[in-house]
Design an enzyme around this catalytic site. Structure first.
Site, PDB file in Angstrom:
ATOM      1  N   GLN A  67       3.888 -15.173 -15.031  1.00  0.00           N
ATOM      2  CA  GLN A  67       2.937 -15.324 -16.126  1.00  0.00           C
ATOM      3  C   GLN A  67       3.550 -16.196 -17.214  1.00  0.00           C
ATOM      4  O   GLN A  67       4.641 -15.913 -17.708  1.00  0.00           O
ATOM      5  CB  GLN A  67       2.527 -13.991 -16.739  1.00  0.00           C
ATOM      6  CG  GLN A  67       1.412 -14.195 -17.775  1.00  0.00           C
ATOM      7  CD  GLN A  67       0.937 -12.934 -18.432  1.00  0.00           C
ATOM      8  OE1 GLN A  67       1.664 -12.326 -19.207  1.00  0.00           O
ATOM      9  NE2 GLN A  67      -0.305 -12.534 -18.132  1.00  0.00           N
ATOM     10  N   CYS A  95      -2.632 -11.295 -24.387  1.00  0.00           N
ATOM     11  CA  CYS A  95      -1.652 -10.579 -25.203  1.00  0.00           C
ATOM     12  C   CYS A  95      -1.964 -10.730 -26.688  1.00  0.00           C
ATOM     13  O   CYS A  95      -2.149 -11.845 -27.172  1.00  0.00           O
ATOM     14  CB  CYS A  95      -0.248 -11.095 -24.917  1.00  0.00           C
ATOM     15  SG  CYS A  95       1.041 -10.250 -25.870  1.00  0.00           S
TER      16      CYS A  95
END
Length: 342
Positions: free
Chosen positions: A70, A100
């Site tokens: 990621q 996030c």
């Protein structure tokens, strides 16, 4: 092999990327419990991948396949460079973080705040696709702040799929960029699985996976009747033994008991290699703390790993002593209660 499964929309179970948690030690342990689960790295910021200590950030044990990297970033050119760098490490997937909500991520104008700029996300995906030989995917929220999830999620999905994204993983709750901590953003905004289900119905031929608040394999299997993939985060960390049933319940492999002696011995050998390289034992034992949740002897097991593994000179024998607390309890009649393809 993984790319073909993704293209065919075969059901996929994944362990979510989690900062400070899904490091190489955690993934090595998780792979001992499930041969087939897709494992994600922690988020690696594109700048760090390009300019930082690459082996420390990107290297992993070959046993971890299938494994996805990621990346965090919002500059297409930097993400292209990061994808090029990562190619030398042989990841099975590159995933772009659009979910996030941490302050650090917001200050870099990426992560969940990219939900506000879907055109930029699409530009990043298109750029990454030009240099990636493996699938490029996106992990997002259903929206942020005052966005309408019906509009925000559809808009993002339309644009990233048009840009060539091979899959979209949806964390089925909003992120509030102001006023909530990252932990609160994982717990307070209400889950809306139906919103993710509706997105999947809009894109029957695209791979769309679900993340957020999935507590166990029963829930995961139920979601797989609606979605192409499920992704567990904290549940897999706090009760890692549930991964022992993934290969059977999700992938149809024969159900077999976990060989806990084998897990112990492999982790001891792994720890020895880590220590020889200058590492500390507690880095290896940290993800092991959740292995035996609710099992007789688990409290003492955790105490040993928590206290003895941090002592100067601590070695793999600490793992053996901790395991004896639960394996000994099993010999006295306790039930570890999990299965795996060992």
């Amino acid at each position: 092999m993984y790319a073909a499964a993704l293209a065919d929309k075969a059901k996929i179970f994944a362990v979510a990327p989690m900062l400070d948690w899904t490091d190489r030690h955690c993934r090595y342990l998780h792979r001992l419990l499930s041969h087939k689960a897709l494992l994600y790295t922690e988020m690696v910021v594109a700048d760090a991948a390009i300019h930082g200590p690459r082996d420390r950030l990107l290297a992993y044990d070959p046993s971890e396949h299938p494994i996805a990297l990621q990346l965090g970033g919002s500059d297409p050119a930097k993400l292209v460079d990061a994808v090029r760098v990562s190619a030398d490490y042989g990841y099975d997937e590159i995933n772009l973080n659009v979910g996030c909500p941490s302050d650090r991520v917001q200050s870099g104008t990426f992560g969940a705040c990219l939900m506000l700029t879907p055109d930029l996300v699409a530009e990043c995906v298109a750029a990454m696709k030009t240099v990636s030989s493996v699938p490029v995917t996106v992990k997002c929220r259903i929206g942020v702040d005052e966005q309408d999830p019906e509009i925000a999620l559809d808009t993002l999905a339309d644009k990233v799929f048009a840009a060539g994204a091979d899959a979209l993983w949806v964390h089925a709750r909003k992120a509030w960029l102001k006023g909530l901590s990252p932990r609160e953003n994982r717990e307070i905004p209400p889950l809306d699985y139906d919103r993710a289900y509706r997105l999947k119905k809009r894109f029957p031929s695209r791979f769309i996976g679900l993340n957020g608040g999935i507590a166990d394999l029963d829930q995961a299997v139920e979601h797989l009747s609606h979605m192409d993939g499920v992704m567990l985060g904290r549940a897999a960390w706090h009760n890692a033994a549930l991964l022992g049933e993934v290969d059977h319940r999700v992938y149809g492999e024969p159900a077999r008991p976990i060989d806990w002696n084998h897990v112990r011995d492999r982790m001891m050998d792994y720890a020895e290699s880590w220590l020889v390289g200058g590492g500390r034992l507690n880095a290896v034992t940290k993800p092991m703390l959740g292995l035996f949740a609710g099992v007789d002897g688990a409290r003492r097991y955790r105490q040993i790993l928590s206290t003895d593994a941090v002592r100067p000179g601590a070695g793999p024998e600490v793992i053996a002593r901790a395991f004896e607390e639960v394996i000994g309890a099993t010999a006295r009649g306790a039930d570890l209660g999990v299965t795996a393809v060992a």
